[in-house]
Design an enzyme around this catalytic site. Structure first.
Site, PDB file in Angstrom:
ATOM      1  N   ASN A 118      51.045  47.817  46.858  1.00 16.97           N
ATOM      2  CA  ASN A 118      52.227  47.258  47.554  1.00 16.97           C
ATOM      3  C   ASN A 118      53.493  47.281  46.691  1.00 16.97           C
ATOM      4  O   ASN A 118      54.596  47.334  47.218  1.00 16.97           O
ATOM      5  CB  ASN A 118      51.943  45.852  48.109  1.00 16.97           C
ATOM      6  CG  ASN A 118      51.583  44.860  47.049  1.00 16.97           C
ATOM      7  OD1 ASN A 118      51.211  45.232  45.944  1.00 16.97           O
ATOM      8  ND2 ASN A 118      51.688  43.592  47.371  1.00 16.97           N
TER       9      ASN A 118
ATOM     10  N   LYS B  70      44.808  51.801  35.687  1.00 20.62           N
ATOM     11  CA  LYS B  70      44.265  52.411  36.899  1.00 20.62           C
ATOM     12  C   LYS B  70      45.126  51.958  38.080  1.00 20.62           C
ATOM     13  O   LYS B  70      45.010  50.837  38.554  1.00 20.62           O
ATOM     14  CB  LYS B  70      42.813  52.000  37.146  1.00 20.62           C
ATOM     15  CG  LYS B  70      42.167  52.920  38.176  1.00 20.62           C
ATOM     16  CD  LYS B  70      41.189  52.241  39.108  1.00 20.62           C
ATOM     17  CE  LYS B  70      41.789  51.547  40.275  1.00 20.62           C
ATOM     18  NZ  LYS B  70      42.430  52.388  41.286  1.00 20.62           N
TER      19      LYS B  70
ATOM     20  N   GLU C 206      46.220  38.140  39.093  1.00 25.15           N
ATOM     21  CA  GLU C 206      47.253  37.772  40.064  1.00 25.15           C
ATOM     22  C   GLU C 206      46.700  38.186  41.413  1.00 25.15           C
ATOM     23  O   GLU C 206      46.662  39.369  41.747  1.00 25.15           O
ATOM     24  CB  GLU C 206      48.552  38.490  39.701  1.00 25.15           C
ATOM     25  CG  GLU C 206      49.769  37.815  40.258  1.00 25.15           C
ATOM     26  CD  GLU C 206      50.216  38.463  41.532  1.00 25.15           C
ATOM     27  OE1 GLU C 206      49.767  38.001  42.607  1.00 25.15           O
ATOM     28  OE2 GLU C 206      50.991  39.417  41.463  1.00 25.15           O
ATOM     29  N   LEU C 207      46.202  37.202  42.165  1.00 27.39           N
ATOM     30  CA  LEU C 207      45.394  37.504  43.352  1.00 27.39           C
ATOM     31  C   LEU C 207      46.140  37.148  44.639  1.00 27.39           C
ATOM     32  O   LEU C 207      47.360  37.069  44.652  1.00 27.39           O
ATOM     33  CB  LEU C 207      44.050  36.774  43.230  1.00 27.39           C
ATOM     34  CG  LEU C 207      43.339  37.003  41.879  1.00 27.39           C
ATOM     35  CD1 LEU C 207      42.067  36.185  41.783  1.00 27.39           C
ATOM     36  CD2 LEU C 207      43.046  38.484  41.658  1.00 27.39           C
TER      37      LEU C 207
ATOM     38  N   CYS D  40      52.203  39.573  48.044  1.00 31.82           N
ATOM     39  CA  CYS D  40      51.350  38.398  47.862  1.00 31.82           C
ATOM     40  C   CYS D  40      52.157  37.101  47.865  1.00 31.82           C
ATOM     41  O   CYS D  40      51.598  36.021  47.923  1.00 31.82           O
ATOM     42  CB  CYS D  40      50.515  38.522  46.598  1.00 31.82           C
ATOM     43  SG  CYS D  40      51.510  38.997  45.204  1.00 31.82           S
TER      44      CYS D  40
ATOM     45  N   GLU E   7      45.208  35.343  54.300  1.00 29.24           N
ATOM     46  CA  GLU E   7      46.436  36.066  53.978  1.00 29.24           C
ATOM     47  C   GLU E   7      46.638  37.181  55.006  1.00 29.24           C
ATOM     48  O   GLU E   7      45.768  38.030  55.185  1.00 29.24           O
ATOM     49  CB  GLU E   7      46.308  36.653  52.562  1.00 29.24           C
ATOM     50  CG  GLU E   7      47.565  37.310  52.076  1.00 29.24           C
ATOM     51  CD  GLU E   7      47.459  37.744  50.612  1.00 29.24           C
ATOM     52  OE1 GLU E   7      46.365  38.149  50.169  1.00 29.24           O
ATOM     53  OE2 GLU E   7      48.490  37.680  49.909  1.00 29.24           O
TER      54      GLU E   7
ATOM     55  N   GLU F 254      53.334  36.359  34.400  1.00 36.46           N
ATOM     56  CA  GLU F 254      53.997  37.639  34.141  1.00 36.46           C
ATOM     57  C   GLU F 254      55.501  37.440  34.183  1.00 36.46           C
ATOM     58  O   GLU F 254      56.026  36.802  35.086  1.00 36.46           O
ATOM     59  CB  GLU F 254      53.544  38.676  35.169  1.00 36.46           C
ATOM     60  CG  GLU F 254      52.039  38.923  35.057  1.00 36.46           C
ATOM     61  CD  GLU F 254      51.531  40.103  35.864  1.00 36.46           C
ATOM     62  OE1 GLU F 254      50.870  40.972  35.279  1.00 36.46           O
ATOM     63  OE2 GLU F 254      51.772  40.146  37.079  1.00 36.46           O
TER      64      GLU F 254
END
Ligand code: ADP
Length: 483
Positions: A157, A180, A256-257, A290, A387, A464
């Site tokens: 995203n 990755k 970071e989910l 998110c 979500e 972050e």
């Protein structure tokens, strides 16, 4: 795709300073989400290449960690300058593979580059400490040292900025990386690496492994003992899996989910500002971030007024190809995303929700889902619990502050939250009561390099950006000296 600098388009993986194809010679396809056209075939790598990349990063670490802070800072600054010089091309690549409107892509490139600029500055300020000793002849010194080889796994995203906000702090403190990127958006990652090489960042410091089997690459990255830390941005489900896989080698983690952001509008709020904020936070990237507001709560006295204004503004958003001027809503990333959004709306309608606008795919392009508002929604619906990751705004009615705080916190997630109001005491109460890592107050735009972005609860941990952003990549060691 028309670029000024065609050299930015690479389809290999990047290991030890070389562009490599997979040993098997296999490739996977990258499509434009707007018209499903094929953009590129990218090398399909697996365990062998991941191991090579980890070994290259380990060799480079021995050298990179000994660069002076000033040397690392200068190289990062150069990388930042090149990103800004190439902003048009980077944004074009991003819109082609991800679908978001070109203006948003440019915004993301600036945002992404700002992490590189910021951490090029922070690189010089990794100060240790001297602690007054516990005995007369003892001296205690705290050193901050780079963790070592870092694995970074990033989502589609934000194909640019999710990478720079991991790599920039890692490199700034002296770590080396194996990245990755998501298989849907590998080209933005490669373009960044072309510029890193041009900036003079030495071989092996950044390595990129592409592959369509994320689990194979992920297994190596999480189980290989050389990797000392994993930084992951993506779904909570995969985050939990990776966390378990990292247990065997006790790796450090930043996760970071997912989120389930509440957006609360109290009755004394400026409704125009609240609508503007709701649109900014909900419909950016067609709802695929998110920190997108997931559940909008409006106090009953202004519920109808808010929805009328919200609908009015939403109907002005132009849908279409992200490359076309003035388009604000592009396609969703793929057909799976469209089906998922449709399931949310169906579930809500079945349980009694009313569609105020949207509620269907765009008639001119089936890959676009219309910006949607749902009223008459309740806590039994999927739109409350999960979500959405699409342009659907369920608007819930509430009466009291206690009630809305309870509902806002009634989720395992804790990333972003927002609220609008004008009562000072209430603003403090609500800000302190919301169980989230980020609280936007009278604003829908909360992301900036200078603040510590991150979540609590099942939205993860680690921060972050900001001065805190380097800490995730540092080990603390103390020297206890007797004199
Ligand atoms: P999203 O909904 O953003 O696709 P995912 O968590 O599925 O969320 O993906 C985020 C990143 O994690 C992507 O780069 C994806 O390829 C990667 N990923 C998915 N499954 C695994 C796995 N089993 N091991 C390692 N990485 C994975």
């Amino acid at each position: 795709m028309k670029l000024n600098n065609n050299n930015l388009l690479k389809t290999g993986s990047y290991i030890n300073g070389e562009w490599v194809n997979s040993e098997s010679g296999g490739t996977f396809d990258v499509f434009n989400p707007y018209d499903n056209s094929l953009i590129a075939k990218v090398s399909d790598c697996g365990q062998k290449e991941t191991k090579d990349a980890i070994n290259a990063a380990a060799d480079a670490f021995k050298i990179w960690k000994n660069y002076s802070a000033g040397e690392r800072s200068k190289l990062l600054r150069k990388w930042y300058d090149l990103q800004i010089e190439n902003i048009d091309d980077l944004a074009t690549i991003l819109t082609y593979e991800q679908g978001k409107p070109l203006e948003e892509s440019k915004g993301e490139i600036k945002y992404g580059a700002s992490f590189v600029e910021w951490f090029s500055e922070e690189a010089r300020r990794i100060y240790g400490d001297i602690i007054p000793g516990h005995e007369q002849n003892k001296r205690i010194v705290v050193l901050k040292q780079p963790i070592g080889v870092v694995a970074a796994i990033t989502p589609w995203n934000f194909p640019n900025s999710m990478i720079t906000r991991k790599l920039a702090p890692a490199l700034a403190v002296g770590c080396t990386c194996v990245l990755k990127p998501a298989k849907l958006t590998p080209l933005s990652a490669n373009a960044l690496v072309v510029l890193a090489e041009e900036a003079g960042i030495p071989k092996g410091v950044i390595n990129v492994v592409h592959g369509h089997k994320a689990s194979v690459i992920g297994k190596e990255l999480t189980e290989n003992p050389i990797v000392k830390k994993l930084s992951f941005t993506g779904s909570t489900e995969i985050g939990k899996l990776l966390m378990a896989q990292c247990a065997g080698t006790v790796k450090k983690l930043s996760l970071e989910l997912g989120g389930n952001a509440p957006f609360i509008v109290f009755k004394d709020a400026d409704i125009h500002k609240a609508v503007e904020g709701a649109i900014a936070s909900k419909y950016r990237n067609a709802g695929q971030t998110c920190v997108c507001s997931n559940r909008i709560f409006v106090q009953s006295e202004i519920y109808d007024q808010f929805n009328t204004k919200f609908r009015e503004e939403l109907l002005k958003l132009k849908m279409g190809n992200g490359m076309d001027k003035d388009v604000k809503i592009g396609p969703l990333i793929d057909t799976k995303a469209i089906s998922s959004v449709e399931a949310f709306v169906e579930d809500a309608i079945e349980k009694g929700a009313k569609v105020i606008c949207g509620g269907k795919r765009n008639t001119e392009n089936e890959n676009i889902y219309e910006p949607t508002i749902l009223s008459n929604v309740d806590t039994n619906m999927k739109v409350f619990k999960e979500e959405i990751f699409g342009p659907i705004a369920p608007v819930f009615k509430f009466d009291t502050e206690d009630e809305v705080i309870q509902k806002a916190n009634d989720t395992p997630y804790g990333l972003a939250s927002y609220f609008y109001g004008n009562n000072n005491a209430q603003i403090w109460r609500v800000a302190e009561a919301l169980e989230y890592g980020i609280v936007g107050i009278n604003t829908g735009l909360i992301s900036t390099t200078v603040a510590p972005f991150g979540g609590i609860k099942e939205s993860g941990f680690g921060r972050e950006g900001s001065k805190y952003g380097v800490e995730d990549y540092i080990e603390i060691k103390y020297l206890c000296m007797e004199i």
